[in-house]
Design a protein around this motif. Structure first.
Motif, PDB file in Angstrom:
ATOM      1  N   ASP A 133       4.490  12.816  -5.814  1.00 58.13           N
ATOM      2  CA  ASP A 133       5.035  12.162  -4.619  1.00 58.13           C
ATOM      3  C   ASP A 133       4.056  11.093  -4.148  1.00 58.13           C
ATOM      4  O   ASP A 133       2.844  11.353  -4.026  1.00 58.13           O
ATOM      5  CB  ASP A 133       5.265  13.175  -3.502  1.00 58.13           C
ATOM      6  N   ILE A 134       4.602   9.916  -3.891  1.00 53.85           N
ATOM      7  CA  ILE A 134       3.812   8.782  -3.400  1.00 53.85           C
ATOM      8  C   ILE A 134       4.389   8.379  -2.047  1.00 53.85           C
ATOM      9  O   ILE A 134       5.588   8.107  -1.930  1.00 53.85           O
ATOM     10  CB  ILE A 134       3.822   7.628  -4.411  1.00 53.85           C
ATOM     11  N   TYR A 135       3.535   8.344  -1.035  1.00 51.05           N
ATOM     12  CA  TYR A 135       3.971   8.287   0.360  1.00 51.05           C
ATOM     13  C   TYR A 135       3.868   6.875   0.942  1.00 51.05           C
ATOM     14  O   TYR A 135       2.923   6.132   0.665  1.00 51.05           O
ATOM     15  CB  TYR A 135       3.091   9.229   1.206  1.00 51.05           C
ATOM     16  N   GLY A 156       8.433  14.251   9.501  1.00 45.36           N
ATOM     17  CA  GLY A 156       8.031  13.049  10.219  1.00 45.36           C
ATOM     18  C   GLY A 156       7.921  11.870   9.284  1.00 45.36           C
ATOM     19  O   GLY A 156       7.951  12.021   8.057  1.00 45.36           O
ATOM     20  N   ASP A 157       7.784  10.672   9.863  1.00 41.93           N
ATOM     21  CA  ASP A 157       7.709   9.468   9.041  1.00 41.93           C
ATOM     22  C   ASP A 157       6.528   9.491   8.078  1.00 41.93           C
ATOM     23  O   ASP A 157       6.598   8.928   6.981  1.00 41.93           O
ATOM     24  CB  ASP A 157       7.621   8.221   9.922  1.00 41.93           C
ATOM     25  N   SER A 158       5.436  10.158   8.472  1.00 41.21           N
ATOM     26  CA  SER A 158       4.269  10.204   7.588  1.00 41.21           C
ATOM     27  C   SER A 158       4.555  10.989   6.314  1.00 41.21           C
ATOM     28  O   SER A 158       3.837  10.867   5.330  1.00 41.21           O
ATOM     29  CB  SER A 158       3.064  10.810   8.307  1.00 41.21           C
ATOM     30  N   GLY A 159       5.617  11.783   6.331  1.00 37.87           N
ATOM     31  CA  GLY A 159       5.989  12.542   5.151  1.00 37.87           C
ATOM     32  C   GLY A 159       6.976  11.832   4.249  1.00 37.87           C
ATOM     33  O   GLY A 159       7.311  12.349   3.169  1.00 37.87           O
ATOM     34  N   ALA A 160       7.453  10.660   4.654  1.00 38.08           N
ATOM     35  CA  ALA A 160       8.399   9.917   3.818  1.00 38.08           C
ATOM     36  C   ALA A 160       7.702   9.521   2.516  1.00 38.08           C
ATOM     37  O   ALA A 160       6.548   9.095   2.515  1.00 38.08           O
ATOM     38  CB  ALA A 160       8.891   8.676   4.547  1.00 38.08           C
ATOM     39  N   HIS A 161       8.426   9.658   1.409  1.00 41.02           N
ATOM     40  CA  HIS A 161       7.777   9.445   0.110  1.00 41.02           C
ATOM     41  C   HIS A 161       8.803   9.095  -0.952  1.00 41.02           C
ATOM     42  O   HIS A 161      10.000   9.263  -0.757  1.00 41.02           O
ATOM     43  CB  HIS A 161       7.019  10.706  -0.323  1.00 41.02           C
ATOM     44  N   ILE A 162       8.302   8.626  -2.067  1.00 39.94           N
ATOM     45  CA  ILE A 162       9.082   8.480  -3.290  1.00 39.94           C
ATOM     46  C   ILE A 162       8.626   9.570  -4.261  1.00 39.94           C
ATOM     47  O   ILE A 162       7.427   9.717  -4.513  1.00 39.94           O
ATOM     48  CB  ILE A 162       8.883   7.091  -3.931  1.00 39.94           C
ATOM     49  N   HIS A 163       9.579  10.311  -4.762  1.00 41.90           N
ATOM     50  CA  HIS A 163       9.306  11.299  -5.816  1.00 41.90           C
ATOM     51  C   HIS A 163       9.472  10.566  -7.141  1.00 41.90           C
ATOM     52  O   HIS A 163      10.555  10.101  -7.475  1.00 41.90           O
ATOM     53  CB  HIS A 163      10.292  12.467  -5.699  1.00 41.90           C
ATOM     54  N   SER A 217       0.828  -1.208   0.000  1.00 43.94           N
ATOM     55  CA  SER A 217       0.000   0.000   0.000  1.00 43.94           C
ATOM     56  C   SER A 217       0.863   1.259   0.000  1.00 43.94           C
ATOM     57  O   SER A 217       2.016   1.250   0.427  1.00 43.94           O
ATOM     58  CB  SER A 217      -0.913   0.006   1.231  1.00 43.94           C
ATOM     59  N   SER A 218       0.281   2.338  -0.507  1.00 40.87           N
ATOM     60  CA  SER A 218       0.934   3.647  -0.492  1.00 40.87           C
ATOM     61  C   SER A 218      -0.148   4.705  -0.626  1.00 40.87           C
ATOM     62  O   SER A 218      -1.331   4.388  -0.752  1.00 40.87           O
ATOM     63  CB  SER A 218       1.971   3.763  -1.612  1.00 40.87           C
ATOM     64  N   THR A 219       0.269   5.967  -0.605  1.00 39.71           N
ATOM     65  CA  THR A 219      -0.690   7.075  -0.636  1.00 39.71           C
ATOM     66  C   THR A 219      -0.264   8.094  -1.684  1.00 39.71           C
ATOM     67  O   THR A 219       0.882   8.532  -1.712  1.00 39.71           O
ATOM     68  CB  THR A 219      -0.784   7.764   0.737  1.00 39.71           C
ATOM     69  N   TRP A 220      -1.211   8.466  -2.510  1.00 44.30           N
ATOM     70  CA  TRP A 220      -1.002   9.458  -3.576  1.00 44.30           C
ATOM     71  C   TRP A 220      -1.097  10.858  -2.984  1.00 44.30           C
ATOM     72  O   TRP A 220      -2.115  11.208  -2.378  1.00 44.30           O
ATOM     73  CB  TRP A 220      -2.083   9.235  -4.624  1.00 44.30           C
TER      74      TRP A 220
END
Length: 209
Positions: A59-61, A161-168, A29-32
Motif C-alpha cells: 500500500d502506497i499512501y 481518515g484521509d491519512s489512510g487513503a492509499h493505492i493498493h 510525493s507519497s508514502t510507503w
C-alpha cells in the motif's frame, strides 16, 4: 512467472527478460506502508494475472485527490522503449460496487524492441477515472488513470481518515517472479523512487531485489 519453476525445456523458451523499473503509481510525493501494516513481505495479494497470483503487494499512501499514474518506467535496463496498455478496468472489491473501494486498473508493460511482455501491475482504489481509461488503451508515464480517494468502510476497505487513503499496488512478471525494493514503514517516496522491478528472474513470490 508468478508460478513454480517450469521444466528446463520450457524455461529455455523464456530467457530472463530485460528489466524495467516500477515506481509509485502516484504523481508527486507519497508514502510507503505508512502504518507498518502493508509492506510487501506479508501484505495480502488479492489479484492474479497470467493464471497465477501476483508476485507482491504494497500500500502506497497519499491523501485523496492525488493523480494516479502507471508505475512502469519508460525504458528497460538496456534502453529499449516500454509500451504500457490497460488490460483490466473493473470494480476492485468483490461486491462490484465502486463505493466500496474504487477501481482496479490493470496495466501490462511490453518491451517494444523485442516484443516481449515484461509484466503487469494492478492499481487498486482508484476514483475519478477518466473516460479514456478503458481496456486496450495505451498510457504514458504521466497519463492520468484517476485519483486517490476515500471509500466507505467495509471488509474491502478499512480506512478511517484521509491519512489512510492509499493505492493498493500488486505486481507480477509474465515469467518467473518480479521483486520489490525493501524499505522501512512510513518512508517518503517521490514519483521517481524505484520501488521494484519486473523482468527479473526470481524463484518465488515476495522477493526483495
Amino acid at each position: 512467472m508468478g508460478a513454480a519453476l517450469a521444466p528446463a525445456g520450457v524455461a529455455q523458451a523464456h530467457p530472463d527478460a530485460d528489466q524495467v523499473s516500477v515506481y509509485p503509481p502516484i504523481q508527486g510525493s507519497s508514502t510507503w506502508d505508512r502504518f507498518g501494516l502493508s509492506g510487501p513481505t506479508s501484505h495480502h495479494i488479492v489479484f492474479g494475472n497470467y493464471g497465477y497470483p501476483n508476485d507482491w503487494a504494497v500500500d502506497i499512501y497519499r491523501n485523496p485527490g492525488a493523480t494516479v499514474v502507471s508505475p512502469f518506467g519508460t525504458k528497460t535496463a538496456s534502453g529499449h522503449p516500454v509500451a504500457v496498455k490497460v488490460v483490466t478496468v473493473r470494480a476492485g472489491c468483490a461486491t462490484g460496487n465502486l463505493a466500496d473501494g474504487g477501481y482496479r486498473i490493470g496495466l501490462e508493460a511490453r518491451d517494444t524492441t523485442t516484443g516481449q511482455i515484461l509484466g503487469r501491475a494492478d492499481v487498486m482504489h482508484v476514483t475519478n477515472k477518466p473516460s479514456g481509461i478503458v481496456v486496450g488503451a495505451s498510457v504514458g508515464p504521466w497519463t492520468k488513470l484517476g485519483e486517490t480517494g476515500r471509500f466507505r468502510y467495509s471488509s474491502c476497505y478499512q480506512v478511517n481518515g484521509d491519512s489512510g487513503a492509499h493505492i493498493h499496488l500488486e505486481v507480477i512478471n509474465q515469467h518467473r517472479y518480479s521483486c520489490y525494493i525493501a524499505r522501512g514503514a512510513n518512508t517518503a517516496l517521490t514519483d521517481l523512487t524505484v520501488i521494484g522491478k519486473v523482468g527479473t528472474h526470481y524463484t518465488a513470490q515476495r522477493q526483495r531485489c
